[in-house]
Design a protein around this motif. Structure first.
Motif, short mmCIF file in Angstrom:
data_model
loop_
_atom_site.label_atom_id
_atom_site.label_comp_id
_atom_site.label_asym_id
_atom_site.label_seq_id
_atom_site.Cartn_x
_atom_site.Cartn_y
_atom_site.Cartn_z
N LEU A 1 43.10 99.22 12.87
CA LEU A 1 42.32 99.25 11.74
C LEU A 1 41.30 98.32 11.69
O LEU A 1 41.74 97.18 11.79
CB LEU A 1 43.11 99.30 10.51
N TRP B 1 37.29 98.24 7.43
CA TRP B 1 38.00 99.30 6.77
C TRP B 1 39.15 98.76 5.90
O TRP B 1 39.40 99.28 4.68
CB TRP B 1 38.82 100.17 7.82
N LYS C 1 48.15 99.17 9.92
CA LYS C 1 48.50 100.19 8.68
C LYS C 1 48.44 99.66 7.45
O LYS C 1 48.58 98.52 7.27
CB LYS C 1 49.79 100.78 9.13
N LEU D 1 39.15 108.39 0.37
CA LEU D 1 39.21 108.29 1.66
C LEU D 1 39.00 109.46 2.75
O LEU D 1 38.19 109.03 3.84
CB LEU D 1 41.08 107.78 2.00
N ARG E 1 37.30 108.67 8.36
CA ARG E 1 37.86 107.55 9.13
C ARG E 1 39.48 107.35 9.24
O ARG E 1 39.90 106.83 10.14
CB ARG E 1 37.22 106.34 8.63
N TYR E 2 40.17 107.95 8.34
CA TYR E 2 41.60 107.89 8.11
C TYR E 2 42.31 108.87 8.52
O TYR E 2 42.13 110.07 7.98
CB TYR E 2 41.71 107.09 6.79
N VAL F 1 47.90 104.79 5.40
CA VAL F 1 46.59 104.83 5.88
C VAL F 1 46.56 104.44 7.57
O VAL F 1 46.97 103.16 7.66
CB VAL F 1 45.68 104.22 5.11
N ASN F 2 46.29 105.32 8.35
CA ASN F 2 46.06 104.76 10.00
C ASN F 2 44.82 105.29 10.46
O ASN F 2 44.26 106.01 9.56
CB ASN F 2 47.29 105.62 10.60
N PRO F 3 44.36 104.66 11.36
CA PRO F 3 43.06 105.30 12.18
C PRO F 3 43.08 106.95 12.09
O PRO F 3 44.20 107.31 12.48
CB PRO F 3 43.07 104.61 13.40
#
Length: 248
Positions: free
Chosen positions: A85, A89, A132, A150, A155-156, A168-170
């Motif tokens: 990340l 972000w 994460k 989000l 992005r997530y 939340v991860n990429p």
């Protein structure tokens, strides 16, 4: 011989009971799966440091998918790939969570930061990037609002390990993609993978596996997406799944 060559296990709510233990019964059936030639591995939202004791207990030297796919390991201690990340972000995620009075936490390669020890700035050294981010609220409306905000960024990857949190991860990074990398490493097909899980961070993994097994305590969306439902994590559901679907 089993039709499945790889068994991927989520940890919390799946192979671990409420006391965060792997029971003797589940240990025995995992051992039988390994003895039959099946590779058994963890695919977890946890960071690698917190699962080392479980790996030792089971005597596993198999690949790992950790932090919902942000890290993939060819074996314990042998990193294969890492997805990060960006600092900005995490600043955005922190502002969103703290502004709505959520509890929050985040993992870097070497550390875990929470509401109690959040660093003074989010910029990380190159060898210790963010991996994460998670946040918790008991208010479903707050979670829904944050999820919508989000999702709009594009992005997530948004999942959960409990109905009261968001992880939340990429974008595009999840347990399923981590498993695909493991399959390439082991030269097996996803159709030859069985997977067990209970939460939304297991959903894509169960859909992608040849056999997706939901725990009896799984969230309803996970049960609906799975090929089969086993017992709960308090009923040795993983052991039941191995006995019923892999070694029958």
């Amino acid at each position: 011989m089993s039709a499945y060559k790889l068994l991927a296990l989520d940890m919390d709510g799946t192979v671990l009971n409420a006391a965060h233990e792997i029971t003797d019964t589940t240990c025995q059936w995992i051992g039988q799966a390994v003895a039959s030639g099946i590779t058994v591995m963890f695919a977890t939202g946890r960071e690698v440091q917190s699962i080392e004791g479980y790996i030792r207990k089971l005597g596993l030297n198999s690949p790992l998918v950790t932090l919902n796919g942000s890290e993939v390991w060819s074996a314990p201690g042998k990193i294969m790939m890492r997805h990060v990340l960006q600092d900005e972000w995490v600043a955005e995620l922190y502002a969103l969570a703290s502004g709505r009075h959520c509890r929050y936490w985040a993992y870097t390669v070497n550390d875990v930061f929470t509401t109690r020890n959040w660093p003074g700035h989010v910029r990380r050294p190159a060898d210790d990037p963010w991996l994460k981010f998670g946040l918790h609220s008991d208010d479903p409306a707050v979670l829904a609002q944050i999820r919508d905000i989000l999702a709009e960024t594009g992005r997530y990857e948004l999942t959960n390990s409990s109905p009261r949190n968001i992880e939340v991860n990429p974008l595009g990074i999840n347990k399923a993609n981590g498993l695909r990398e493991v399959c390439r490493l082991l030269d097996i097909r996803m159709e030859e993978v069985a997977a067990c899980g209970d939460s939304l961070n297991d959903l894509e993994m169960l859909r992608a596996a040849g056999l997706g097994i939901a725990m009896g305590n799984a969230q309803e969306a996970v049960k609906q997406a799975a090929d089969a439902v086993t017992g709960t994590n308090e009923e040795d559901g993983v052991a039941q799944a191995i006995r019923t679907y892999l070694l029958n």
